[in-house]
Design an enzyme around this catalytic site. Structure first.
Site, short mmCIF file in Angstrom:
data_model
loop_
_atom_site.label_atom_id
_atom_site.label_comp_id
_atom_site.label_asym_id
_atom_site.label_seq_id
_atom_site.Cartn_x
_atom_site.Cartn_y
_atom_site.Cartn_z
N GLN A 137 104.01 13.50 38.93
CA GLN A 137 104.38 15.45 39.02
C GLN A 137 104.51 15.85 40.71
OE1 GLN A 137 103.13 17.54 36.75
NE2 GLN A 137 102.76 15.54 34.97
N ASP A 158 101.81 7.37 42.46
CA ASP A 158 102.65 7.89 40.99
C ASP A 158 102.82 8.95 41.54
OD1 ASP A 158 103.12 9.22 39.01
OD2 ASP A 158 101.20 8.49 37.80
N CYS A 167 96.09 12.87 28.32
CA CYS A 167 96.13 11.57 29.25
C CYS A 167 95.18 11.14 30.06
CB CYS A 167 98.28 11.26 29.01
SG CYS A 167 98.72 11.15 28.17
N LYS A 222 111.03 14.41 34.12
CA LYS A 222 110.06 15.97 35.06
C LYS A 222 111.46 16.35 36.50
CE LYS A 222 105.88 14.06 34.23
NZ LYS A 222 105.28 13.38 32.50
N HIS A 255 96.77 9.77 35.54
CA HIS A 255 97.00 9.47 34.18
C HIS A 255 97.05 7.71 33.00
CE1 HIS A 255 100.56 9.66 31.07
NE2 HIS A 255 100.70 11.07 31.36
#
Lengths: 408, 137
Positions: free
Chosen positions: A205, A202, A366, A228, A125
């Site tokens: 998600q 990261d 993104c 999220k 991202h």
């Protein structure tokens, strides 16, 4: 306490799912961008805004101690949720982006030298690319890229060569926001550590779909967003191993992050406050506790089974559509699907499907470098959460087919 | 016909559509029939980049009138562009500067011109007005 194993019961906790959009029942499949909030999160935010509101860590009055307690309880819940060793390893931020920027500026600022490198993957991202570019530019360091193959899998065969002595940190996503594949982060962390290189994962998600144990992963940093994960907007977490966080200089200066201040010399507060300058989004951070309670109230087997059947159904049906290309083909994936259809622009499909009540993401996601990798300008993405049903997946497929027909 | 009259004509054309499906189908049809910008004019300088779709706009000034040709990679966007070209092309700079574009709202396509859509349309209108101001100087 009995865990929830009924999709309708889960859905009943989310007021946002009851609404109509364009006079159609909302089918919300943009969870990769942000998730809807369960009642208990909304209630806690409302309760705090309606009265339990005093600035944290500052005053002796009752309201301040109550909010401080809620804030710190949430930190402890997050520690347990990702199985961190110490509560001071949990830093509240405004989101994944802020977490990565913090590490890039503070860790990168201290440890990067001219000619050093930072390794990211091709499927990151923008928020895991640009912060590193900024610090690399100021340090005359280089950004290195671990490529993905045609199916979107990391080129692990290239990893050994890329991980040379110039690499000072690796920063990669557990699951790409475009590809949905679960990356072999364990292997990458093992290989990087063998060369003494720390790794940032990261988890923006993955935290929603994969049980996360930072100690088992042995990552040095793990970052994610609260919004999220069914929490309030403007919340995020930076996990870092205590000794590394301790060695890093503060990123932002301000109130709450100091021990003593004089005009000659200031000493900093210990972790975690060293990295929490100013008044944080303490209501949002406190409500993360309720988001985690929600996640933990659902039966894990039930969640896994629902997600597996959605993944199986979606993959099979998408691949049946003529001219459709699904990006990210690998062994294990989360219920997030990005694709293009030849002859139908993603933006057109998204506009038509919006009118059918289906909320999707379209555009560059993104992740412009990844778009370039596949030679496309944009993609369409459907991403599912715990409250999405197989019926919604079916409605999505029917709507998609109808939209493609309109455009052909 | 004045700009206002063309706008009124478009509003009337759209008034027959009772649901969004018909409206979008018509836009798709318009998009397909828009005479596209010449390949040679699809230059970087003519490109208006949105996150959702790309729009190309070319302007030529002849005998006091501005001629626009435009294109997009997304067909619904292209359909809306064709309406804008119909309204704005072959007009004097002054006419263009004074146009208010209320018809977009009247035909229910306002949402497509919102800055959040990032489809290049809003920037395209801005660019059209900038051309008009430049040629009126």
């Amino acid at each position: 306490m009995n865990k929830i194993a009924d999709i309708n019961q889960i859905r009943s906790l989310f007021p946002a799912l009851e609404q109509s959009v364009n006079s159609k029942t909302l089918v919300y499949l943009d969870n990769g961008a942000t998730a809807q909030k369960p009642k208990q999160v909304i209630d806690l935010v409302n309760m705090m805004n309606s009265g339990v509101n005093g600035n944290i860590h500052r005053a002796v009055h009752e309201l301040s101690s109550k909010t401080t307690e809620l804030y710190e309880d949430s930190r402890e819940a997050i520690r347990q949720f990702i199985n961190a060793a110490y509560r001071e390893e949990i830093i509240f931020t405004s989101g994944t982006t802020a977490s990565i920027n913090l590490v890039a500026a503070s860790y990168g600022g201290k440890y990067l030298r001219k000619g050093d490198s930072v390794l990211v993957s091709e499927a990151e991202h923008h928020s895991n690319i640009v912060p590193w570019q900024l610090i690399c530019e100021s340090k005359e360091a280089n950004l290195r890229v671990l490529p993905v193959d045609e199916n979107g899998n990391w080129r692990m065969d290239m990893l050994d060569n890329l991980l040379d002595r110039s690499v000072k940190i690796v920063s990669v996503s557990h699951v790409s926001n475009v590809l949905g594949l679960i990356n072999p982060v364990e292997e990458l962390i093992f290989k990087a550590h063998a060369k003494g290189i720390p790794v940032l994962i990261d988890g923006a998600q993955s935290i929603v779909h994969i049980e996360t144990d930072v100690r088992k992963l042995d990552c040095d940093f793990y970052v994610f967003s609260g919004h999220k994960l069914y929490g309030p907007t403007g919340t995020g977490v930076l996990y870092g191993k205590r000794e590394i966080l301790d060695s890093m200089p503060p990123w932002m200066g301000g109130g709450d992050m100091v021990e003593t201040v004089t005009f000659e010399k200031t000493t900093y507060a210990p972790l975690p406050l060293k990295f929490e300058a100013g008044t944080p989004n303490f209501i949002g951070a406190a409500a993360m506790l309720e988001a985690i309670r929600f996640v933990e109230s659902i039966d894990k087997k039930f969640l896994e089974n629902t997600e597996r059947s959605i993944v199986e159904y979606m993959t099979e049906e998408l691949l049946k559509i003529e001219g459709l290309r699904l990006y990210g083909m690998g062994e294990s994936r989360i219920s997030l699907f990005s694709f293009t259809v030849s002859g139908a622009h993603p933006s057109d499909l998204a506009m038509i499907m919006d009118k059918m009540g289906v909320a999707l993401r379209s555009g560059q996601m993104c992740a412009e470098p990844l778009m370039k990798r596949y030679g496309v300008e944009s993609m369409l993405r459907a991403s599912f959460a715990a409250y999405n049903t197989i019926e919604e997946a079916k409605y999505f497929i029917t709507s998609l087919k109808r939209a493609i027909k309109m455009l052909s | 016909m004045t700009i206002k009259e063309v706008e009124q004509q478009i509003v009337e054309e759209f008034s027959i559509f009772t649901d969004w499906m018909d409206k979008y189908e018509y836009l798709i049809e318009l998009g397909k029939s828009l005479p596209i910008i010449k390949e040679g004019e699809k230059l970087e300088g003519n490109l208006i980049k949105g996150c959702q779709s790309r729009v190309w706009l070319n302007a030529e000034f002849k005998d006091g009138l501005i001629y626009f040709t435009a294109d997009s990679d997304a067909i619904i966007t292209k359909g809306i562009i064709s309406l804008l070209v119909r309204v704005f092309s072959e007009r004097t700079p002054a006419e263009i500067i004074n146009a208010d574009l209320n018809f977009i709202k009247e035909i229910g396509l306002q949402e497509n011109l919102s800055p959040t859509r990032a489809n290049g349309l809003l920037s395209m209108i801005k660019q059209i007005k900038i051309y008009a101001m430049a040629y009126s100087a």
